[in-house]
Enzyme design. Structure first.
Site, mmCIF file in Angstrom:
data_model
loop_
_atom_site.group_PDB
_atom_site.id
_atom_site.type_symbol
_atom_site.label_atom_id
_atom_site.label_comp_id
_atom_site.label_asym_id
_atom_site.label_seq_id
_atom_site.Cartn_x
_atom_site.Cartn_y
_atom_site.Cartn_z
ATOM 1 N N SER A 139 0.821 -1.211 0.000
ATOM 2 C CA SER A 139 0.000 0.000 0.000
ATOM 3 C C SER A 139 0.852 1.258 0.000
ATOM 4 O O SER A 139 1.399 1.611 -1.016
ATOM 5 C CB SER A 139 -1.049 0.031 1.106
ATOM 6 O OG SER A 139 -2.010 1.024 0.768
ATOM 7 N N HIS A 158 5.170 13.862 6.193
ATOM 8 C CA HIS A 158 5.077 15.314 6.011
ATOM 9 C C HIS A 158 5.899 15.970 7.113
ATOM 10 O O HIS A 158 5.693 15.668 8.292
ATOM 11 C CB HIS A 158 3.625 15.793 6.106
ATOM 12 C CG HIS A 158 2.701 15.055 5.204
ATOM 13 N ND1 HIS A 158 2.542 15.367 3.875
ATOM 14 C CD2 HIS A 158 1.902 13.990 5.440
ATOM 15 C CE1 HIS A 158 1.668 14.536 3.325
ATOM 16 N NE2 HIS A 158 1.272 13.682 4.253
ATOM 17 N N CYS A 191 -2.196 -3.367 3.214
ATOM 18 C CA CYS A 191 -3.264 -4.334 2.961
ATOM 19 C C CYS A 191 -2.832 -5.659 3.580
ATOM 20 O O CYS A 191 -1.651 -5.980 3.609
ATOM 21 C CB CYS A 191 -3.469 -4.522 1.462
ATOM 22 S SG CYS A 191 -4.020 -3.036 0.621
#
Length: 121
Positions: free
Chosen positions: A67, A72, A87
């Site tokens: 996935s 950030h 997943c």
């Protein structure tokens, strides 16, 4: 689709850490942490906001076969957010996701960590 979505908000991160403002260093950190966790990176993008003056934050994404990882940085706030989603189709990748998040948290050496977990599917 069953999966595990982990997030962490890091506060009190030293803005002088290279990974806070250098997209190359952040990319290296992410690739190493993904591999060490036993996950498979398939593509990545590191984007610096603003000029390369040592003050601009970065948004980085590593697409995983399982996935994604998103990071950030806000050097002006001493903050970082981390987002790991895996997943669990065909294999349970939950421990690998936790290992990845833990490794990244450790590298940023925050004064405070707020974690969340969401089981999906």
């Amino acid at each position: 689709m069953k999966g595990l979505h982990l997030t962490a908000e890091l506060r009190g991160v030293d803005p002088a850490l290279a990974v806070m403002t250098d997209p190359v260093r952040l990319g290296d950190l992410c690739r190493e942490a993904v591999a060490a966790a036993g996950l498979q990176g398939v593509a990545e993008l590191m984007h610096r906001f603003g000029p390369a003056d040592g003050q601009s934050g970065i948004t980085g994404v590593v697409l995983l076969a399982e996935s994604h990882l998103a990071v950030h940085t806000w050097p002006e706030l001493g903050g970082v957010t981390l987002d790991v989603y895996v997943c669990n189709y065909g294999a349970d990748n939950s421990d690998k996701a936790r290992a990845l998040l833990d490794a990244l948290v450790q590298c940023f050496e925050p004064a405070e960590v707020i974690r969340q977990q969401l089981l999906r599917g």
